[in-house]
Enzyme design. Structure first.
Site, PDB file in Angstrom:
ATOM      1  N   HIS A  24       0.826  -1.206   0.000  1.00 48.83           N
ATOM      2  CA  HIS A  24       0.000   0.000   0.000  1.00 48.83           C
ATOM      3  C   HIS A  24       0.864   1.262   0.000  1.00 48.83           C
ATOM      4  O   HIS A  24       1.743   1.418   0.833  1.00 48.83           O
ATOM      5  CB  HIS A  24      -0.913  -0.005   1.231  1.00 48.83           C
ATOM      6  N   ASP A  32       6.824   5.298 -21.329  1.00 48.38           N
ATOM      7  CA  ASP A  32       6.785   5.109 -22.777  1.00 48.38           C
ATOM      8  C   ASP A  32       8.197   4.891 -23.324  1.00 48.38           C
ATOM      9  O   ASP A  32       9.185   4.950 -22.585  1.00 48.38           O
ATOM     10  CB  ASP A  32       6.058   6.275 -23.462  1.00 48.38           C
ATOM     11  N   ASP A  71      -4.788   3.214  -5.011  1.00 48.85           N
ATOM     12  CA  ASP A  71      -4.971   3.719  -3.648  1.00 48.85           C
ATOM     13  C   ASP A  71      -6.215   4.604  -3.558  1.00 48.85           C
ATOM     14  O   ASP A  71      -6.265   5.685  -4.152  1.00 48.85           O
ATOM     15  CB  ASP A  71      -3.735   4.505  -3.222  1.00 48.85           C
ATOM     16  N   MET A  81       2.141  12.577 -17.065  1.00 49.24           N
ATOM     17  CA  MET A  81       3.071  13.624 -17.476  1.00 49.24           C
ATOM     18  C   MET A  81       2.297  14.641 -18.308  1.00 49.24           C
ATOM     19  O   MET A  81       1.734  14.300 -19.347  1.00 49.24           O
ATOM     20  CB  MET A  81       4.238  13.067 -18.283  1.00 49.24           C
ATOM     21  N   TYR A 123       9.690  13.608 -13.845  1.00 50.97           N
ATOM     22  CA  TYR A 123      10.979  12.903 -13.791  1.00 50.97           C
ATOM     23  C   TYR A 123      11.492  12.825 -12.346  1.00 50.97           C
ATOM     24  O   TYR A 123      12.014  11.789 -11.928  1.00 50.97           O
ATOM     25  CB  TYR A 123      12.034  13.598 -14.660  1.00 50.97           C
ATOM     26  N   TYR A 141       3.354  11.612 -24.458  1.00 52.88           N
ATOM     27  CA  TYR A 141       2.833  11.900 -23.117  1.00 52.88           C
ATOM     28  C   TYR A 141       2.087  10.707 -22.526  1.00 52.88           C
ATOM     29  O   TYR A 141       1.099  10.874 -21.817  1.00 52.88           O
ATOM     30  CB  TYR A 141       1.931  13.141 -23.140  1.00 52.88           C
ATOM     31  N   ASN A 143       3.351   8.491 -20.353  1.00 51.21           N
ATOM     32  CA  ASN A 143       3.872   8.065 -19.048  1.00 51.21           C
ATOM     33  C   ASN A 143       2.811   8.220 -17.965  1.00 51.21           C
ATOM     34  O   ASN A 143       2.098   9.216 -17.917  1.00 51.21           O
ATOM     35  CB  ASN A 143       5.105   8.897 -18.684  1.00 51.21           C
TER      36      ASN A 143
END
Length: 151
Positions: A24, A32, A71, A81, A123, A141, A143
């Site tokens: 958890h 990507d 979660d 991103m 990042y 985009y 990620n």
């Protein structure tokens, strides 16, 4: 390797192990093809690098969420991103985000909130996750950072 019942076949033994040992609040990034995974993972206190070459993130996300809950105790268990200011100005569209929404809605009992994170901040956050799975995803985009929940 034999096939297990109910386990999506695109999940490698290494990725299955990753999902089994995380708990958890642990976070993973599905990266990507252009993400600097190896650079971010290079170091003793950095995330572990996993490979899913040739696999697209939507298919991998769908497989992972078959086994791993997000979660429900945090505002944004999914982080994306965000577009650069230049791409926002150009009206750049990211259709893969709509796919992510559909996949999360399919697997979670309540709507999931997504947070968009500026590229360089993404990042930095990636340096602190448990693991990064580098994929063959070519969408821009694409990620996505996932925070693990409880079953």
């Amino acid at each position: 390797m034999g096939k297990l019942k109910g386990i999506p076949h695109i999940l490698s033994p290494d990725i299955l192990h990753l999902l089994a040992v995380t708990g958890h609040g642990d976070e993973i990034v599905l990266a990507d093809i252009n993400f600097p995974t190896h650079t971010i993972c290079n170091g003793s206190d950095r995330p572990k690098e996993y490979r899913a070459d040739g696999v697209g993130i939507p298919a991998l996300l769908d497989a992972i969420l078959t086994l791993m809950p997000l979660d429900a105790y945090v505002e944004n268990p999914v982080q994306l991103m965000d577009l650069t200011d230049g791409d926002k100005t150009k009206g750049f569209q990211v259709p893969v985000w709509d796919e992510y929404r559909k996949i999360c809605d399919k697997h979670e009992s309540a709507p999931v909130s997504f947070e968009k994170v500026e590229r360089f901040e993404f990042y930095e956050r990636a340096k602190k996750v448990y693991a990064i799975i580098h994929t063959g995803e070519t969408a821009a985009y694409a990620n996505i950072l996932l925070k693990r929940g409880v079953c």
